[in-house]
Design a protein around this motif. Structure first.
Motif, mmCIF file in Angstrom:
data_model
loop_
_atom_site.group_PDB
_atom_site.id
_atom_site.type_symbol
_atom_site.label_atom_id
_atom_site.label_comp_id
_atom_site.label_asym_id
_atom_site.label_seq_id
_atom_site.Cartn_x
_atom_site.Cartn_y
_atom_site.Cartn_z
ATOM 1 N N ASP A 68 56.284 -48.115 16.909
ATOM 2 C CA ASP A 68 55.767 -47.671 15.613
ATOM 3 C C ASP A 68 54.880 -48.747 14.986
ATOM 4 O O ASP A 68 53.843 -48.440 14.401
ATOM 5 N N VAL A 69 55.278 -50.002 15.127
ATOM 6 C CA VAL A 69 54.491 -51.105 14.573
ATOM 7 C C VAL A 69 53.137 -51.189 15.262
ATOM 8 O O VAL A 69 52.109 -51.396 14.611
ATOM 9 N N VAL A 70 53.108 -50.998 16.575
ATOM 10 C CA VAL A 70 51.840 -51.025 17.313
ATOM 11 C C VAL A 70 50.925 -49.913 16.819
ATOM 12 O O VAL A 70 49.734 -50.130 16.580
ATOM 13 N N VAL A 71 51.482 -48.724 16.633
ATOM 14 C CA VAL A 71 50.678 -47.595 16.143
ATOM 15 C C VAL A 71 50.167 -47.880 14.734
ATOM 16 O O VAL A 71 48.997 -47.650 14.421
ATOM 17 N N LEU A 72 51.036 -48.404 13.873
ATOM 18 C CA LEU A 72 50.623 -48.721 12.506
ATOM 19 C C LEU A 72 49.552 -49.807 12.495
ATOM 20 O O LEU A 72 48.576 -49.720 11.737
ATOM 21 N N LEU A 76 45.904 -49.315 11.064
ATOM 22 C CA LEU A 76 45.450 -50.229 10.019
ATOM 23 C C LEU A 76 44.155 -50.917 10.430
ATOM 24 O O LEU A 76 43.222 -51.022 9.631
ATOM 25 N N SER A 77 44.072 -51.369 11.674
ATOM 26 C CA SER A 77 42.843 -52.038 12.109
ATOM 27 C C SER A 77 41.677 -51.059 12.143
ATOM 28 O O SER A 77 40.551 -51.410 11.772
ATOM 29 N N TRP A 78 41.928 -49.807 12.564
ATOM 30 C CA TRP A 78 40.862 -48.804 12.549
ATOM 31 C C TRP A 78 40.391 -48.557 11.122
ATOM 32 O O TRP A 78 39.191 -48.492 10.851
ATOM 33 N N ARG A 79 41.329 -48.440 10.193
ATOM 34 C CA ARG A 79 40.981 -48.211 8.785
ATOM 35 C C ARG A 79 40.210 -49.396 8.217
ATOM 36 O O ARG A 79 39.245 -49.220 7.479
ATOM 37 N N LEU A 83 36.467 -49.293 6.734
ATOM 38 C CA LEU A 83 36.180 -49.767 5.375
ATOM 39 C C LEU A 83 35.122 -50.869 5.385
ATOM 40 O O LEU A 83 34.248 -50.909 4.521
ATOM 41 N N GLU A 84 35.185 -51.763 6.372
ATOM 42 C CA GLU A 84 34.173 -52.811 6.480
ATOM 43 C C GLU A 84 32.798 -52.208 6.724
ATOM 44 O O GLU A 84 31.803 -52.659 6.150
ATOM 45 N N ALA A 85 32.729 -51.178 7.573
ATOM 46 C CA ALA A 85 31.454 -50.503 7.832
ATOM 47 C C ALA A 85 30.942 -49.821 6.571
ATOM 48 O O ALA A 85 29.746 -49.847 6.271
ATOM 49 N N GLU A 86 31.856 -49.227 5.819
ATOM 50 C CA GLU A 86 31.470 -48.568 4.567
ATOM 51 C C GLU A 86 30.952 -49.583 3.549
ATOM 52 O O GLU A 86 29.944 -49.340 2.874
ATOM 53 N N VAL A 87 31.609 -50.727 3.454
ATOM 54 C CA VAL A 87 31.150 -51.787 2.539
ATOM 55 C C VAL A 87 29.775 -52.282 2.971
ATOM 56 O O VAL A 87 28.893 -52.504 2.130
ATOM 57 N N LYS A 88 29.574 -52.450 4.268
ATOM 58 C CA LYS A 88 28.274 -52.902 4.775
ATOM 59 C C LYS A 88 27.179 -51.894 4.429
ATOM 60 O O LYS A 88 26.082 -52.273 4.004
ATOM 61 N N ALA A 89 27.457 -50.610 4.591
ATOM 62 C CA ALA A 89 26.479 -49.576 4.260
ATOM 63 C C ALA A 89 26.177 -49.572 2.760
ATOM 64 O O ALA A 89 25.013 -49.451 2.352
#
Length: 115
Positions: A68-72, A76-79, A83-89
Motif C-alpha cells: 500500500d505504501v508503494v502504491v501511495l 503521490l509522485s505522479w501527482r 502539479l510541477e508541470a502545471e506550475v511550470k505552464a
C-alpha cells in the motif's frame, strides 16, 4: 485493548510464516526484525482478534502495508509531477502575459509620444 512491548511501544500485529503456525497472527515489538527490538511476542487470541476493528480480513500484514505504501508513493509522485508541470505552464503563461503587457505599454508610449 492495545498491547505494548517491553519498550512501552504499541505492538504491531504480524503474520507467522512458520509451518506449525502458518498465517497465525501475533503481537510483536514494532522494531521486530530490526537491530534493536525487545523480543516481545504474544499470540493474538481468536476472541481478541474478532474485536479488532472488524473482521479478520481487515487486518493487514506488513507485506500488504508495504505494498500500500508503494502504491501511495507512486500516486503521490505522479501527482507531484503533474502539479510541477502545471506550475511550470502557469509560470510560462505569466511570463507571456508580462511580455504582452510590456509590449502594449511600449507601443502606447511610442504612439502618444509621437504626437
Amino acid at each position: 485493548m492495545d498491547q505494548v512491548c517491553f519498550y512501552r511501544l504499541k505492538t504491531v500485529i504480524k503474520k507467522s510464516g512458520t509451518i506449525e503456525n502458518s498465517d497465525r497472527l501475533f503481537h510483536a515489538c514494532p522494531r521486530y526484525r530490526k537491530s534493536s527490538h525487545c523480543n516481545h511476542f504474544r499470540w493474538v487470541e481468536d476472541d481478541e482478534y474478532e474485536g479488532l476493528d472488524g473482521a479478520k480480513g481487515d487486518v493487514k500484514t506488513d507485506a500488504e502495508i508495504e505494498s500500500d505504501v508503494v502504491v501511495l508513493n507512486h500516486n503521490l509522485s505522479w501527482r507531484m509531477m503533474s502539479l510541477e508541470a502545471e506550475v511550470k505552464a502557469l509560470r510560462m503563461q505569466l511570463y507571456f502575459g508580462l511580455i504582452v503587457v510590456i509590449v502594449v505599454v511600449m507601443i502606447m508610449f511610442m504612439f502618444f509620444s509621437a504626437k
